[in-house]
Design a protein around this motif. Sequence first.
Motif, PDB file in Angstrom:
ATOM      1  N   UNK A  25       0.764  -1.156  -0.022  1.00 53.75           N
ATOM      2  CA  UNK A  25       0.046  -0.030   0.210  1.00 53.75           C
ATOM      3  C   UNK A  25       0.758   1.264   0.257  1.00 53.75           C
ATOM      4  N   UNK A  26       0.200   2.299  -0.415  1.00 55.99           N
ATOM      5  CA  UNK A  26       0.725   3.765  -0.273  1.00 55.99           C
ATOM      6  C   UNK A  26      -0.068   4.549   0.566  1.00 55.99           C
ATOM      7  N   UNK A  27       0.652   5.195   1.468  1.00 55.00           N
ATOM      8  CA  UNK A  27       0.171   6.262   2.320  1.00 55.00           C
ATOM      9  C   UNK A  27       1.122   7.455   2.632  1.00 55.00           C
ATOM     10  N   UNK A  28       0.104   8.474   2.733  1.00 55.62           N
ATOM     11  CA  UNK A  28       0.839   9.722   2.994  1.00 55.62           C
ATOM     12  C   UNK A  28       1.276   9.846   4.468  1.00 55.62           C
ATOM     13  N   UNK A  29       2.394  10.433   4.647  1.00 54.72           N
ATOM     14  CA  UNK A  29       2.834  10.419   6.225  1.00 54.72           C
ATOM     15  C   UNK A  29       4.194  11.723   6.402  1.00 54.72           C
ATOM     16  N   UNK A  30       4.176  12.046   7.605  1.00 54.16           N
ATOM     17  CA  UNK A  30       5.154  13.221   7.836  1.00 54.16           C
ATOM     18  C   UNK A  30       6.548  12.845   8.017  1.00 54.16           C
ATOM     19  N   UNK A  31       7.610  13.460   7.243  1.00 58.09           N
ATOM     20  CA  UNK A  31       8.675  13.336   7.645  1.00 58.09           C
ATOM     21  C   UNK A  31       9.463  14.551   8.493  1.00 58.09           C
ATOM     22  N   UNK A  32      10.179  14.250   9.684  1.00 65.50           N
ATOM     23  CA  UNK A  32      10.726  15.493  10.462  1.00 65.50           C
ATOM     24  C   UNK A  32      12.042  15.572  10.352  1.00 65.50           C
TER      25      UNK A  32
END
Length: 401
Positions: free
Chosen positions: A126-133
């Motif tokens: 699957x592909x999902x949006x996420x945050x990178x910090x």
Amino acid sequence: MTQQEQSGRADRAPEIISLGDSCCGCGACSAKCPKGCLSMTPDEAGFLRPSFNSDLCIGCGACDSTCPVLSRNPVVEPVEVSWAKSLSSDVLQQSSSGGLFGVLADAAIKSDGVVVGASFQEHCHTVRHECATDLEDLKRLQRSKYVQSEIPASLYREVKEYLLAKRLVFFTGTACQVSGMRNYLGKLADSAFFISADVICHGAPSPLLWRKWIEFQSSAQNSEIDDVNFRSKTTGWSSYSVLYYARTEKDDCRVTGGRYGDDWYMRAFLDNASLRSSCFDCPAKRSCGSDLTLGDFWGFPSIHPEVDSSMGVSAVLCNTDKGKKWFERISPKLEIGPSSYDEVIGGNPALAASVAPHPQRCKFMRALAKGASIKELSSRWSFTDTFFIRLRRKLKRMLGN
């Protein structure tokens, strides 16, 4: 509940639940609903659509006002159009085109910002949006992913919280995803802390088809797929390859794949057989409100033969003054030149116009939904003939013939 109360609730039913195939699946409606009466659930082809709980609905209309399909904005002209590529050979090698996302994301992270983009999950199923910090997290968001990504309601709220805390957010996605996020954020989207970039989008292919395809690849390798590179430049930028990475029992990395024209999944995607219905009437092309639009500058070699474009060149459309300032901010790390909207669209018609469905798309998608295997689907639809016809036309555009 009385019959009168039930009737009242029915009268307040949101328009969004009647969108049908027009829904683009961004999930903004679900995130915006104050009562949680909308949830995104996959349909028979794996595309996410809102599921409605009428018992919770208060008829506030927040979901309808957030939907990119129901609140289409006018098309905007770019403030400035350029071509650009990273000065770093490493960045160019790792990127899909000219490395603009990587340079912009790096600048955001180093400004204590947050980058939001698509990431493979669950062994690439699957592909999902996420945050990178941080820069390590950022690696998961790099490179193109030709699968429609999910944007969970929790991520919408996370982005809003970062902005309320006055922390920079660089959000990337397709035009409909950018439009959905901007509609959700409201005035916060216009703040100096929110920067958005949409990618020149051909369309969003079925998550179910991708899941079946990656399982097919895993089965062929007798091992889970660890990573996928849809745009490997091992065979060049314009003749890129699709590579699949699997771990063996000895923990060695086995790489399979080849040129994109030999990859059945990519042929189905590029021949518009596996795309979401809303992609054939995109609600957000050139009207999503993004600060920047990024994509491959197809056709660039015929326009600027004096520039080495063998490792990729990006088209950059600055749609707002904010976007232009951010582009200027990273310019010392780029080789840049002026361009025009007409030059970009010459090799990228999908920038402004929705694609047309494959003649047998409906039959193909019905077979997929009924459980046809990859072997069954590929034997009935090879997409070879139509793909190579499209490829010849594209090459003619790129060469200016």
